[in-house]
Design a protein around this motif. Sequence first.
Motif, mmCIF file in Angstrom:
data_model
loop_
_atom_site.group_PDB
_atom_site.id
_atom_site.type_symbol
_atom_site.label_atom_id
_atom_site.label_comp_id
_atom_site.label_asym_id
_atom_site.label_seq_id
_atom_site.Cartn_x
_atom_site.Cartn_y
_atom_site.Cartn_z
ATOM 1 N N UNK A 345 -10.166 16.238 -9.982
ATOM 2 C CA UNK A 345 -9.759 16.249 -8.572
ATOM 3 C C UNK A 345 -10.111 14.893 -7.977
ATOM 4 N N UNK A 346 -9.210 14.357 -7.175
ATOM 5 C CA UNK A 346 -9.457 13.091 -6.491
ATOM 6 C C UNK A 346 -9.726 13.347 -5.008
ATOM 7 N N UNK A 347 -10.422 12.393 -4.394
ATOM 8 C CA UNK A 347 -10.741 12.504 -2.954
ATOM 9 C C UNK A 347 -10.087 11.335 -2.241
ATOM 10 N N UNK A 348 -9.267 11.652 -1.232
ATOM 11 C CA UNK A 348 -8.596 10.619 -0.432
ATOM 12 C C UNK A 348 -9.161 10.678 0.991
ATOM 13 N N UNK A 349 -9.650 9.529 1.452
ATOM 14 C CA UNK A 349 -10.276 9.460 2.784
ATOM 15 C C UNK A 349 -9.425 8.610 3.704
ATOM 16 N N UNK A 350 -9.167 9.136 4.900
ATOM 17 C CA UNK A 350 -8.394 8.420 5.909
ATOM 18 C C UNK A 350 -9.154 8.540 7.234
ATOM 19 N N UNK A 351 -9.942 7.514 7.561
ATOM 20 C CA UNK A 351 -10.770 7.573 8.762
ATOM 21 C C UNK A 351 -10.775 6.232 9.459
ATOM 22 N N UNK A 352 -10.631 6.257 10.758
ATOM 23 C CA UNK A 352 -10.679 5.047 11.575
ATOM 24 C C UNK A 352 -12.136 4.576 11.672
#
Length: 509
Positions: A345-352
């Motif tokens: 499983x991969x983790x994708x982070x999208x945070x300002x």
Amino acid sequence: MPLRVRLTLLFALGTSLVLVAAGVLFYLLLRNDLQNSVDASLRTRFSILAAQLPEASDPEAELKEAGAGPAQLLRADGTVIASTDVAGSAPLLDRDQVAAARTGMTSLTLEMEQRRGTDTEEQDVRALAGPLPSAPLPSAPLPTAPPRTTPRQTVLVVATETDLVDAAEDRIRNIMIAAMAPTVALAGLAAWLLSGAALRPVDRMRRQTAAISESDSAAELDVPATRDEIAALATTMNDLLRRLNAARARDRAFVADAGHELRTPLTNLKAELDLAGRPGRTRDDLVEAVGNAAEETDRLIRLAESMLTLARMDSGIVIPRRLSVGDLLDRASRAAAGHAQTRDVTIRTDADRTLTVDAEPDLLRQAVDNLLANAIRHAPPGTAVEVRAHPAEGGAAVAVQVRDHGPGFPPDFLPHAFERFRRSDSARTRDHGGTGLGLAIVAATAHAHHGTATASNHPDGGAVVAVTLPTSQPPDVGIPDSGTLDSGTLDSGTLDPGTDDPETDESSA
């Protein structure tokens, strides 16, 4: 001192003060009216005599003929020209009073000697004195000339006895004094009865409250039908009892669930140790037994740490500081990456990176770790766990969302997702090492920071759990009671609360 007695005494004291003030005011007004009436009568007499005396040849005879009380005609030096029998031969006014009367009308109270038989008594009289500019004064007669008069300024004094006025004042004063005691007593009795009637529902509620036992979870107070403050107090007390009973029921359920959760790993641990202690076990069997025992021990440690975390939030105070949400999510994602790789499983982070909140770093990090552990545990191999952070509520808050692409959870589990020790599939999650406290810790962390925790199934599949926190905390931030963290105050979720701990060194339950 009982409240009823205090109310009665205060009411009696207030009544006494009101009666005294009203009585004194009435007495003074009555005395002033009686005195004005006497002065009006004296002015009438003075006007009549002032019109008659200047033309009278014998002033003393004119005074005696007028009657109606003491009267004197005085010279400017204070000697008596004419006087009625009642006034006597001694002047009624002294020199200073005569001088004042020569300048204008003067009302005054005098003491006049009066003979009663052989005794002489002093009696108060009310007098009115004023000038007579042209009163005729008889001169000494000459043998060869007729009588003549010499015009000089004189003072006329008219007076009246104050016996009737004084008697009326004394009678009114005595009546008021005599009536005050029974009036105050009646007011006190009325206050005693009224306060007793008003406080009777309070005393009944006190007795009912004292009779409530620890095991009586459905007891409530009788609410009066008066719709007043007492009824509002009874309603509030019933609400408090319901909240206390609900909190006690939750505490009992928590203790029972905790005991049940602790019993399973302890039982497994004891079984492994018993098997290891049997004779004839090979080295491989012993290694397997020790490994299983270590696994159960880790499970006990995670459960204890989760319970300590909840206990801390149930009784402690958070100490927030300004932190970057993006940095915290990056650190949590890197810490969970190793566990995610073991499950493909991969983790994708999208945070300002500019998003900041006031929060306690350790608590918020633990909540994010729990969300990532749940998502990784339920994400199918080859999929990704999405972590996003974006402004919410017009920029006044920050929302952190974690989504997996797993199957989600049945809708009937959603209302109970944030409850402690609640699982959608108890057997499966226990086998995977969950404690049933993961999402409960997430919800408690959000609520402690005056935020919210929500969970739902994504329309395209998978579960989405969101934590929304205000960007700044009020000065009185504190950890709420455990009773405020039930599903009634938090939105329902879909993730498994039992899967709260990733199998990595960076996570904590």
